[in-house]
Structure formats: C-alpha cells, structure tokens
Design a protein around this motif. Structure first.
Motif, PDB file in Angstrom:
ATOM      1  N   GLU A   1     -25.424 -21.184  12.902  1.00 37.80           N
ATOM      2  CA  GLU A   1     -24.728 -21.215  11.608  1.00 37.80           C
ATOM      3  C   GLU A   1     -23.356 -20.630  11.927  1.00 37.80           C
ATOM      4  OE1 GLU A   1     -26.710 -19.018   8.544  1.00 37.80           O
ATOM      5  OE2 GLU A   1     -25.221 -19.576   7.035  1.00 37.80           O
ATOM      6  N   GLY A   2     -22.543 -21.430  12.591  1.00 38.24           N
ATOM      7  CA  GLY A   2     -21.296 -20.892  13.152  1.00 38.24           C
ATOM      8  C   GLY A   2     -21.592 -20.184  14.463  1.00 38.24           C
ATOM      9  N   THR A   3     -22.447 -19.162  14.390  1.00 36.90           N
ATOM     10  CA  THR A   3     -22.887 -18.494  15.626  1.00 36.90           C
ATOM     11  C   THR A   3     -24.395 -18.692  15.777  1.00 36.90           C
ATOM     12  OG1 THR A   3     -23.278 -16.479  14.419  1.00 36.90           O
ATOM     13  CG2 THR A   3     -21.114 -16.697  15.466  1.00 36.90           C
ATOM     14  N   ARG A   4     -24.922 -18.133  16.861  1.00 38.23           N
ATOM     15  CA  ARG A   4     -26.359 -18.284  17.138  1.00 38.23           C
ATOM     16  C   ARG A   4     -27.138 -17.355  16.209  1.00 38.23           C
ATOM     17  NH1 ARG A   4     -27.123 -19.997  22.766  1.00 38.23           N
ATOM     18  NH2 ARG A   4     -25.085 -20.409  23.639  1.00 38.23           N
ATOM     19  N   CYS A   5     -27.848 -17.915  15.225  1.00 35.53           N
ATOM     20  CA  CYS A   5     -28.408 -17.027  14.209  1.00 35.53           C
ATOM     21  C   CYS A   5     -29.822 -16.521  14.501  1.00 35.53           C
ATOM     22  CB  CYS A   5     -28.313 -17.640  12.820  1.00 35.53           C
ATOM     23  SG  CYS A   5     -28.859 -19.310  12.686  1.00 35.53           S
ATOM     24  N   LEU A   6     -30.410 -16.898  15.622  1.00 38.81           N
ATOM     25  CA  LEU A   6     -31.744 -16.348  15.932  1.00 38.81           C
ATOM     26  C   LEU A   6     -31.641 -15.012  16.664  1.00 38.81           C
ATOM     27  CD1 LEU A   6     -33.718 -19.555  17.031  1.00 38.81           C
ATOM     28  CD2 LEU A   6     -33.612 -18.500  14.767  1.00 38.81           C
ATOM     29  N   PHE A   7     -30.414 -14.616  16.983  1.00 41.49           N
ATOM     30  CA  PHE A   7     -30.219 -13.378  17.751  1.00 41.49           C
ATOM     31  C   PHE A   7     -29.314 -12.432  16.982  1.00 41.49           C
ATOM     32  CE2 PHE A   7     -31.917 -16.415  20.555  1.00 41.49           C
ATOM     33  CZ  PHE A   7     -32.721 -15.696  21.409  1.00 41.49           C
ATOM     34  N   ASP A   8     -29.470 -11.138  17.264  1.00 40.92           N
ATOM     35  CA  ASP A   8     -28.746 -10.112  16.535  1.00 40.92           C
ATOM     36  C   ASP A   8     -27.420  -9.830  17.245  1.00 40.92           C
ATOM     37  OD1 ASP A   8     -27.814  -7.799  15.387  1.00 40.92           O
ATOM     38  OD2 ASP A   8     -29.825  -6.972  15.092  1.00 40.92           O
TER      39      ASP A   8
ATOM     40  N   LEU B   1     -33.775 -10.544  19.283  1.00 34.47           N
ATOM     41  CA  LEU B   1     -33.940 -11.490  18.180  1.00 34.47           C
ATOM     42  C   LEU B   1     -33.461 -10.872  16.871  1.00 34.47           C
ATOM     43  CD1 LEU B   1     -37.522 -12.731  19.113  1.00 34.47           C
ATOM     44  CD2 LEU B   1     -35.449 -14.142  19.118  1.00 34.47           C
ATOM     45  N   SER B   2     -32.849 -11.696  16.022  1.00 35.70           N
ATOM     46  CA  SER B   2     -32.535 -11.266  14.649  1.00 35.70           C
ATOM     47  C   SER B   2     -33.826 -11.384  13.836  1.00 35.70           C
ATOM     48  CB  SER B   2     -31.470 -12.190  14.067  1.00 35.70           C
ATOM     49  OG  SER B   2     -31.977 -13.513  14.024  1.00 35.70           O
ATOM     50  N   PRO B   3     -33.852 -10.836  12.607  1.00 39.12           N
ATOM     51  CA  PRO B   3     -35.050 -11.037  11.779  1.00 39.12           C
ATOM     52  C   PRO B   3     -35.369 -12.533  11.629  1.00 39.12           C
ATOM     53  CG  PRO B   3     -33.639  -9.357  10.810  1.00 39.12           C
ATOM     54  CD  PRO B   3     -32.890  -9.912  11.992  1.00 39.12           C
ATOM     55  N   LEU B   4     -34.325 -13.347  11.451  1.00 37.43           N
ATOM     56  CA  LEU B   4     -34.544 -14.791  11.334  1.00 37.43           C
ATOM     57  C   LEU B   4     -35.208 -15.351  12.606  1.00 37.43           C
ATOM     58  CD1 LEU B   4     -33.582 -16.900   9.104  1.00 37.43           C
ATOM     59  CD2 LEU B   4     -31.871 -17.583  10.800  1.00 37.43           C
ATOM     60  N   GLY B   5     -34.713 -14.885  13.758  1.00 38.31           N
ATOM     61  CA  GLY B   5     -35.274 -15.335  15.040  1.00 38.31           C
ATOM     62  C   GLY B   5     -36.724 -14.930  15.178  1.00 38.31           C
ATOM     63  N   ARG B   6     -37.044 -13.727  14.730  1.00 41.49           N
ATOM     64  CA  ARG B   6     -38.442 -13.258  14.829  1.00 41.49           C
ATOM     65  C   ARG B   6     -39.344 -14.117  13.937  1.00 41.49           C
ATOM     66  NH1 ARG B   6     -39.895  -8.823  17.211  1.00 41.49           N
ATOM     67  NH2 ARG B   6     -41.593  -8.386  15.758  1.00 41.49           N
ATOM     68  N   HIS B   7     -38.869 -14.443  12.728  1.00 42.52           N
ATOM     69  CA  HIS B   7     -39.694 -15.272  11.844  1.00 42.52           C
ATOM     70  C   HIS B   7     -39.876 -16.678  12.433  1.00 42.52           C
ATOM     71  CE1 HIS B   7     -39.488 -12.063   9.055  1.00 42.52           C
ATOM     72  NE2 HIS B   7     -38.330 -12.354   8.510  1.00 42.52           N
ATOM     73  N   PHE B   8     -38.780 -17.221  12.983  1.00 39.73           N
ATOM     74  CA  PHE B   8     -38.840 -18.585  13.534  1.00 39.73           C
ATOM     75  C   PHE B   8     -39.880 -18.639  14.655  1.00 39.73           C
ATOM     76  CE2 PHE B   8     -37.657 -22.360  15.826  1.00 39.73           C
ATOM     77  CZ  PHE B   8     -37.044 -23.204  14.911  1.00 39.73           C
ATOM     78  N   ILE B   9     -39.799 -17.660  15.546  1.00 36.43           N
ATOM     79  CA  ILE B   9     -40.736 -17.634  16.684  1.00 36.43           C
ATOM     80  C   ILE B   9     -42.165 -17.378  16.204  1.00 36.43           C
ATOM     81  CG2 ILE B   9     -41.382 -16.166  18.661  1.00 36.43           C
ATOM     82  CD1 ILE B   9     -38.411 -16.306  19.475  1.00 36.43           C
TER      83      ILE B   9
ATOM     84  N   ARG C   1     -30.850 -17.678  23.311  1.00 32.80           N
ATOM     85  CA  ARG C   1     -31.741 -18.818  23.094  1.00 32.80           C
ATOM     86  C   ARG C   1     -33.162 -18.397  23.441  1.00 32.80           C
ATOM     87  NH1 ARG C   1     -29.793 -19.391  28.385  1.00 32.80           N
ATOM     88  NH2 ARG C   1     -31.295 -20.255  29.872  1.00 32.80           N
ATOM     89  N   PHE C   2     -34.121 -19.237  23.080  1.00 28.74           N
ATOM     90  CA  PHE C   2     -35.463 -18.998  23.610  1.00 28.74           C
ATOM     91  C   PHE C   2     -35.977 -20.275  24.247  1.00 28.74           C
ATOM     92  CE2 PHE C   2     -36.466 -20.362  19.250  1.00 28.74           C
ATOM     93  CZ  PHE C   2     -37.477 -21.289  19.469  1.00 28.74           C
TER      94      PHE C   2
ATOM     95  N   GLY D   1     -41.065 -23.474  12.746  1.00 25.64           N
ATOM     96  CA  GLY D   1     -40.079 -22.391  12.657  1.00 25.64           C
ATOM     97  C   GLY D   1     -39.689 -22.111  11.208  1.00 25.64           C
ATOM     98  N   LEU D   2     -39.456 -23.176  10.433  1.00 24.04           N
ATOM     99  CA  LEU D   2     -39.082 -22.979   9.025  1.00 24.04           C
ATOM    100  C   LEU D   2     -40.221 -22.329   8.247  1.00 24.04           C
ATOM    101  CD1 LEU D   2     -37.091 -26.209   8.060  1.00 24.04           C
ATOM    102  CD2 LEU D   2     -36.233 -23.863   8.207  1.00 24.04           C
ATOM    103  N   ASP D   3     -41.447 -22.696   8.577  1.00 25.46           N
ATOM    104  CA  ASP D   3     -42.582 -22.072   7.882  1.00 25.46           C
ATOM    105  C   ASP D   3     -42.625 -20.572   8.203  1.00 25.46           C
ATOM    106  OD1 ASP D   3     -44.958 -22.287   6.250  1.00 25.46           O
ATOM    107  OD2 ASP D   3     -46.080 -21.838   8.087  1.00 25.46           O
TER     108      ASP D   3
END
Ligand code: GLU
Ligand code: MG
Length: 442
Positions: free
Chosen positions: A249-256, A264-272, A329-330, A352-354
């Motif tokens: 989202e402009g930058t890599r949003c799965l990482f903090d 991982l960002s909170p979003l990244g943790r949920h996705f994984i 990345r993962f 990931g979205l779930d």
C-alpha cells in the motif's frame, strides 16, 4: 490501439499469435491465430469447445458451450525460441461475460478484493524442475547420466553440462522481458532452479506459464523432457514452486517499518495466520496431484531432508516451516511445481484476507529446526501437520468455505470431481512396489 500493437508486432517479424490460456490443471492451452486477426483476439476472443477444457464444467451444446480466450494486449510478446510467433495471454469469457471458472479470472477476482482495500500483491515464483529422459530399460532418469553426487545442491560439476539448455532458457526469458536473477543445480540429480524477478501477482503467474512454455520447447529440442512433476524419484528431493509474497500500500504493509526489516506488522501476522489456518485446504490447490504428497512428507522421507514443509508454522528465515519470513516479504513454501499458479495465488489471497478479517494470530515465531523435532514434540507444541494425501487435502478443501469461495461454485465442483477421480485411479492401481512387497509374501 490495435493498429499500433499489430504494427509493432509486425515490425518485430511476428506473423502469428500464440493465444494461450491456462486450464485448471495448470497446463498451457491455446491456438495459433494469424496476426491479421489480432483485433478479434482482443475483442471477442478466439473460441474453444468449452467442455474440451479441463475444469470448465461447460455443456456440450447451447450458447454456454463456447469458451472464448480473449487476449490481454499488455501481455503480447514475441517468443525468441519460436521466430515469427508472439504469445498473448487470454482471459476466459463465456456468453460475453468473464468466465468464473477461468483460473486467470479467479485470480483477477481475488486481486480485485485486495484492490478494494488499496492493496497490491507482488509475488516472486521460484520454479524447481527436472531435466529427464525416458531410459531404454530403466524408465525415467535424469537426462544427465553423470549427475550422481551424494549431495548435488549447487553442484558446479553438473551445472555446466546443461549450459546449452540453461543459457538458451536465460536468453529466451530475458528476450521476453523477464529479469533472470539466478540459476542453480538443486538438491536432486537432474534438478535445477531458475529465478526471475518478482512482479504483480497476475504478471508473475503469466511469467511462470511463459517459463514453462520456453523450458519445455528448449528441453525437447535437446532430446530431454522438462518435468514439473513434484517428486519424480522417491530417493531424491522434490520440486517446489515457492511463492515470495509481499503486499503493498505504497510501502510493504505486511512488515513493521519501525522495526527490523523481517518484523511482521499486525496486518502481516494476521495474513500469515490466515495462510496457516487454511493450510490443509490450500494444499489441494498448491499441491494438487497424487504425487505432491510424496514431497510433503511428515517425518523421514526416503530422500533424507527434502526441504519441503509439512509443518504448519512460521519463522524468520526458517526453511523447515510452511512460511519463512524474510526482510520485506515471506516465502510460502507449500506450492509444488505442479500447482496452477493462478489458483494457488487466488487461494493464498482468500486465506490471507480471512486471517485479516478475523484478526487471527499465527502464534509465536518458530526458530527451531522442525526437521529435527520428533513428531511427539511437534504435536505437543500444537504445530499442525499438512494432509498426507491428495484425498485428505480434497476433503479439507471441500470443508473450507473461504477457499472454495475464492474458486467459485463451478470450479470448486469441477476441481473436486476431477481430482477425486485422479485419486481413485491412483488408489485402484496396483503398483510395482505392492507386487514386490506382497506377491510372494504370504
Ligand atoms: N526442493 C524443495 C521443495 O520441494 C525446496 C528446496 C529449497 O529450499 O530451495 O520445496
Ligand atoms: Mg530451491
């Protein structure tokens, strides 16, 4: 616009289009169309008998019997190994509408769900493959008979023996605009890996199909068989098709951005967490053949360490876990070389979205070598195991409304029907192993 594209292709010496789409099995299909008919290919598409294409479920008669592959102009590319021919990737249409069970449309739908939230998915797909030949007496074997080291990873004795093929492949892919990064000998006899740069998810899947077309043609021209079979030899490691995944989202949003680059960002943790939670159903798409489960073995495999992930865990630079986190990345290590990349990617998005929507937690980072852990310890730690057969994976898929939702009802039904038939054909077959073991045993 058609005129410009046609003129450009003509100037590049193209006289024919290879209109290519991908069936549910992950195989390239299509037609040759003279360049003069480019406009029809881009507007209505070229027609195919729908029921002749694997996984469409289309009827044999009536207006919905016709499957149209409509060329995506952005993908038109002259093929260096097939002078005068340009590939153009087609999207499936039926009765003038996007066809819900076309794998490329399935991925488009998944990516649209990400786009609604302002996100773009990038994937780097890492194909591992074998170069084989059918031996006169002994069945299939590595094309290079001298490739026999005990530990063949990164072998520089065997690699140059395939330089003719590998360099031709590098040039072919480079000529199509792919940025080839690295080529190496993998951990099995006759096994190689070619890496090219990551891209938007749809483009990466198109690139993988291009890679398969090129490798198949160039291997055949040298009397070899290019094989994406997940595990051709029981005593050797199999072929993965790892996905390196980043969400933007402009930058890599799965990482903090405030922490070390692999945090991982909170979003990244949920996705994984979503990927882990849906892992059994994802297997059906990422490891879709009977043979896939000879690669994804829990515990000792006949090939020793296979590097294939059977444990539902994640960890920083941990190749023994299903998800290996890296800076920015993962790596999703589940897919094998037989996977349809569009379907595997679409299923990854749905899972990931779930995970994000339900704010799932992936549990703590796993920093241990899980291949060293006895099964009892894996179970005690609450680490899940992947299905150990295609039949188990198909049951998991059928029970998973999120992953089935990504496929849509038509493809879900067709996929399950055809893959269950594949499983049954295998289960009813009496193998050489069974005869050896039982014929004179009782
Ligand atoms: N061949 C292994 C697999 O089946 C992967 C080896 C590697 O990590 O490159 O997944
Ligand atoms: Mg590899």
């Amino acid at each position: 616009m058609f005129g410009n594209l046609r003129q450009g292709l003509q100037d590049a010496g193209v006289h024919t289009l290879l209109l290519q789409f991908t069936d549910a099995q992950g195989c390239a299909k299509g037609k040759l169309v003279p360049l003069a008919h480019l406009e029809e290919v881009l507007q209505a598409g070229a027609g195919f008998a729908g029921p002749s294409i694997w996984g469409t479920g289309l009827p044999r008669t009536g207006p919905r019997a016709e499957y149209y592959a409509r060329g995506d102009a952005a993908t038109a590319m002259p093929l260096p190994w097939l002078p005068g021919v340009a590939r153009i990737v087609g999207d499936g249409y039926v009765a003038g509408q996007p066809f819900e069970a076309c794998p490329r449309q399935v991925l488009r739908r998944a990516l649209a769900r990400l786009a609604e939230r302002g996100w773009t998915l990038r994937i780097g797909i890492e194909p591992e493959f074998f170069l084989l030949r059918r031996g006169a007496t002994a069945g299939w074997e590595p094309a290079d008979q001298h490739d026999r080291l005990d530990k063949p990873s990164y072998d520089l004795k065997s690699l140059p023996r395939q330089m003719g093929f590998l360099h031709a492949l590098q040039q072919a892919l480079g000529g199509c605009g792919l940025d080839v990064l690295q080529i190496d000998h993998e951990d099995a006899h006759g096994q190689y890996e070619v890496n090219f740069a990551h891209d938007d998810a749809l483009a990466s899947c198109d690139h993988l199909m291009l890679f398969k077309l090129a490798a198949q043609a160039l291997a055949e021209a040298r009397g070899m068989v290019f094989s994406m079979m997940p595990k051709p030899f029981a005593d050797q490691p199999g072929s993965g098709l790892h996905f390196h995944v980043s969400l933007w989202e402009g930058t890599r949003c799965l990482f903090d951005p405030e922490k070390p680059t692999d945090s991982l960002s909170p979003l990244g943790r949920h996705f994984i967490a979503g990927l882990l939670a849906h892992a059994p159903a994802l297997c059906a798409l990422a490891a879709p053949t009977v043979n896939s489960y000879k690669r994804l073995t829990v515990g000792e495999s006949l090939s020793g360490t296979s590097w294939a992930p059977a444990y539902v865990a994640h960890g920083p630079n941990n190749r023994t876990a299903l998800v290996r986190t890296l800076p920015g990345r993962f790596e999703w290590r589940l897919p094998d070389a037989s996977a349809n990349p569009y379907l595997a990617a679409a299923a990854l998005v749905a899972a990931g979205l779930d995970g994000i929507d339900r704010q799932l937690d992936p549990g703590p980072d796993c920093v241990d070598d899980l291949f060293d852990w006895p099964l009892a310890r894996i179970r005690e730690a609450g680490i899940g195991l992947l299905p150990q057969s295609l039949a188990q994976a198909l049951d998991a898929l059928e029970a998973d409304t999120v992953v089935c939702g990504a496929l849509g009802p038509v493809l879900t039904t067709e996929f399950l029907r055809l893959k269950r038939a594949e499983w049954l054909a295998y289960a009813r077959h009496v193998s050489a192993w069974e005869l050896e073991r039982y014929a004179a045993a009782f």
